[in-house]
Design an enzyme around this catalytic site. Structure first.
Site, PDB file in Angstrom:
ATOM      1  N   ARG A 181     -22.133 -11.835 -27.201  1.00 42.97           N
ATOM      2  CA  ARG A 181     -22.300 -12.192 -26.048  1.00 42.97           C
ATOM      3  C   ARG A 181     -22.866 -13.496 -25.889  1.00 42.97           C
ATOM      4  NH1 ARG A 181     -19.289  -8.493 -25.479  1.00 42.97           N
ATOM      5  NH2 ARG A 181     -19.294  -6.879 -23.887  1.00 42.97           N
ATOM      6  N   SER A 232     -21.524  -6.295 -16.592  1.00 44.07           N
ATOM      7  CA  SER A 232     -22.607  -5.538 -17.347  1.00 44.07           C
ATOM      8  C   SER A 232     -23.685  -6.779 -17.038  1.00 44.07           C
ATOM      9  CB  SER A 232     -22.588  -5.668 -18.772  1.00 44.07           C
ATOM     10  OG  SER A 232     -21.409  -4.829 -19.346  1.00 44.07           O
ATOM     11  N   GLU A 302     -27.499 -10.263 -19.443  1.00 42.52           N
ATOM     12  CA  GLU A 302     -26.043 -11.047 -20.078  1.00 42.52           C
ATOM     13  C   GLU A 302     -25.813 -12.102 -18.939  1.00 42.52           C
ATOM     14  OE1 GLU A 302     -22.816  -8.181 -21.131  1.00 42.52           O
ATOM     15  OE2 GLU A 302     -21.555  -9.533 -20.354  1.00 42.52           O
TER      16      GLU A 302
HETATM   17  N1  EPU Z   1     -23.879   5.159 -20.833  1.00 42.40           N
HETATM   18  C1  EPU Z   1     -24.946   6.221 -20.282  1.00 42.40           C
HETATM   19  N2  EPU Z   1     -25.341   6.191 -18.891  1.00 42.40           N
HETATM   20  C2  EPU Z   1     -24.900   5.084 -18.163  1.00 42.40           C
HETATM   21  C3  EPU Z   1     -23.708   4.214 -18.540  1.00 42.40           C
HETATM   22  C4  EPU Z   1     -23.559   4.495 -20.243  1.00 42.40           C
HETATM   23  O1  EPU Z   1     -25.489   7.207 -20.806  1.00 42.40           O
HETATM   24  O2  EPU Z   1     -24.948   5.088 -16.950  1.00 42.40           O
HETATM   25  C5  EPU Z   1     -23.791   5.438 -22.411  1.00 42.40           C
HETATM   26  C6  EPU Z   1     -22.426   5.753 -22.389  1.00 42.40           C
HETATM   27  O3  EPU Z   1     -22.078   7.436 -22.402  1.00 42.40           O
HETATM   28  C7  EPU Z   1     -21.632   5.240 -23.991  1.00 42.40           C
HETATM   29  C8  EPU Z   1     -22.742   4.112 -23.907  1.00 42.40           C
HETATM   30  O4  EPU Z   1     -23.797   4.259 -22.821  1.00 42.40           O
HETATM   31  O5  EPU Z   1     -22.338   6.300 -24.806  1.00 42.40           O
HETATM   32  C9  EPU Z   1     -22.099   2.838 -23.485  1.00 42.40           C
HETATM   33  O6  EPU Z   1     -21.311   2.691 -22.370  1.00 42.40           O
HETATM   34  P1  EPU Z   1     -19.810   2.326 -21.925  1.00 42.40           P
HETATM   35  O7  EPU Z   1     -18.882   2.748 -23.070  1.00 42.40           O
HETATM   36  O8  EPU Z   1     -19.593   2.158 -20.678  1.00 42.40           O
HETATM   37  O9  EPU Z   1     -20.090   0.673 -22.705  1.00 42.40           O
HETATM   38  P2  EPU Z   1     -21.189  -0.522 -22.411  1.00 42.40           P
HETATM   39  O10 EPU Z   1     -21.822  -0.557 -23.729  1.00 42.40           O
HETATM   40  O11 EPU Z   1     -22.076  -0.135 -21.420  1.00 42.40           O
HETATM   41  C10 EPU Z   1     -19.656  -2.444 -23.003  1.00 42.40           C
HETATM   42  C11 EPU Z   1     -19.519  -3.955 -22.460  1.00 42.40           C
HETATM   43  C12 EPU Z   1     -18.461  -3.770 -21.267  1.00 42.40           C
HETATM   44  C13 EPU Z   1     -17.122  -3.471 -21.720  1.00 42.40           C
HETATM   45  C14 EPU Z   1     -17.374  -1.976 -22.089  1.00 42.40           C
HETATM   46  C15 EPU Z   1     -16.187  -1.350 -22.502  1.00 42.40           C
HETATM   47  C16 EPU Z   1     -21.642  -4.847 -22.808  1.00 42.40           C
HETATM   48  C17 EPU Z   1     -23.168  -5.122 -22.307  1.00 42.40           C
HETATM   49  N3  EPU Z   1     -20.800  -4.353 -22.207  1.00 42.40           N
HETATM   50  O12 EPU Z   1     -20.220  -1.532 -21.828  1.00 42.40           O
HETATM   51  O13 EPU Z   1     -18.517  -5.233 -20.817  1.00 42.40           O
HETATM   52  O14 EPU Z   1     -16.307  -3.454 -20.558  1.00 42.40           O
HETATM   53  O15 EPU Z   1     -18.569  -1.890 -23.250  1.00 42.40           O
HETATM   54  O16 EPU Z   1     -15.713  -1.744 -23.771  1.00 42.40           O
HETATM   55  O17 EPU Z   1     -21.604  -5.237 -24.087  1.00 42.40           O
HETATM   56  C18 EPU Z   1     -19.262  -6.935 -19.518  1.00 42.40           C
HETATM   57  O18 EPU Z   1     -19.895  -7.391 -20.642  1.00 42.40           O
HETATM   58  O19 EPU Z   1     -19.603  -7.644 -18.363  1.00 42.40           O
HETATM   59  C19 EPU Z   1     -18.712  -5.810 -19.624  1.00 42.40           C
HETATM   60  C20 EPU Z   1     -18.335  -5.158 -18.649  1.00 42.40           C
END
Ligand code: EPU
Length: 311
Positions: A181, A232, A302
């Site tokens: 990022r 995010s 971010e």
């Molecule tokens: N989780 C929780 N509780 C929550 C949210 C998430 O326990 O309230 C857990 C999920 O169960 C999972 C883990 O956290 O095990 C990761 O969650 P998720 O798959 O939703 O992905 P993320 O890491 O939160 C990232 C990117 C997103 C992208 C998604 C999908 C970052 C900061 N965010 O989210 O990117 O769309 O993966 O690939 O890296 C963005 O950068 O603006 C963005 C939306």
């Protein structure tokens, strides 16, 4: 981003940019969160040449500016921006269909998700991960956007950059120095901007591309809230997830004013209608403090805070 200490020399700007210079422009409509005050002045640029000419002129006369693309990764302060905003609408796209491998050249103001759809329609693979991403290509290069295992680092061939001292340059992956990022551009904000980028593609069967995009969009719809937000809020800390930590801290659904931490995903902060930037900032501070107190993890933003902030 820098806070601008001085009011703009409007007369000088008016002489240079005539009626292209718009004054006291509310910025909330240009952000995905629909939050923020006004820009003291704003100029819309419609193509990469206009972006380059305008930026060079401004640098020459010593005027700093903020570039707004899709407004999806920014929180504009309630008092807005005491300075100049360039609204990037440079959206030209050219597919290099016969080159090997194929690629797409696009100006930095195109919506990145829309570019991914166009590539899919032309039966090119490589951007399926970007389906549904709300910001612009320029923003995606600046912040090394990523989702579903893909990121800008994985698909960029070269970017055309305008450097404040060196003018137009072609930057390779090495020059951009992408990390999670982030990029060389983000690390030295205000020194250089993205005019366009060329992304590598691959020929693929349309049903396979369609399948991948559908899967990604389905995951997005299932895990991410649809309301007005900045995507995010925090970067994922090494080896963990910001959303998981905020969730484990019991903050999902927490509301300050009309800003709410999404009950669906802890790393999405929603504007429920009339949220102010200070409501969102108070939620950011609360999430950072609570997660630090409970788990000893410092959540790093971010998104970028732009405009005037007291702290
Ligand atoms: N989780 C929780 N509780 C929550 C949210 C998430 O326990 O309230 C857990 C999920 O169960 C999972 C883990 O956290 O095990 C990761 O969650 P998720 O798959 O939703 O992905 P993320 O890491 O939160 C990232 C990117 C997103 C992208 C998604 C999908 C970052 C900061 N965010 O989210 O990117 O769309 O993966 O690939 O890296 C963005 O950068 O603006 C963005 C939306």
């Amino acid at each position: 981003m820098d806070v601008m200490a001085h009011l703009l020399p409007i007369k000088e700007l008016r002489a240079a940019f005539k009626d292209r210079l718009l004054e006291a422009v509310p910025l909330a409509p240009y952000t995905s969160a629909r939050i923020g005050g006004s820009a003291e002045a704003l100029i819309v640029v419609h193509n990469a040449d206009e972006l380059a000419d305008t930026a060079l002129h401004l640098w020459e006369i010593g005027i700093e500016f903020v570039i707004l693309g899709g407004g999806s990764n920014v929180l504009v302060s309630d008092s807005g921006i005491q300075g100049l905003v360039l609204l990037n609408k440079a959206r030209k796209v050219r597919f290099n269909e016969t080159s090997e491998p194929p690629s797409v050249y696009a100006e930095s103001g195109i919506n990145f998700g829309a570019l991914a759809r166009q590539a899919a329609q032309k039966e090119f693979s490589g951007l399926e991960w970007a389906a549904g991403i709300p910001g612009t290509l320029g923003g995606a290069v600046f912040g090394n956007a990523g989702a579903h295992g893909g990121d800008m680092y994985g698909c960029l061939k070269v970017a055309e950059i305008l450097h404040r001292e060196k003018g137009k340059q072609t930057w390779s992956l090495d020059d951009l120095d992408f990390t999670y990022r982030s990029s060389a551009l983000k690390n030295k904000a205000g020194q250089a901007l993205v005019l366009s980028a060329t992304l590598l593609l691959a020929r693929e069967k349309p049903e396979i591309i369609e399948e991948k995009m559908k899967k990604n969009l389905k995951h997005r719809r299932k895990t991410q809230p649809p309301g007005a937000s900045m995507g995010s809020m925090f970067k994922n800390p090494l080896g963990d997830y910001a959303g998981r930590l905020i969730d484990a801290a019991g903050l999902k659904g927490k509301q300050i004013g009309a800003a709410q931490i999404s009950p669906l995903h802890g790393n999405f902060f929603i504007n429920q209608g009339e949220a102010s930037a200070s409501d969102v900032k108070a939620l950011i501070d609360l999430a950072q403090k609570t997660v630090a107190d409970q788990f000893g993890v410092n959540l790093e933003l971010e998104i970028e805070l732009i405009g005037e902030w007291n702290s």
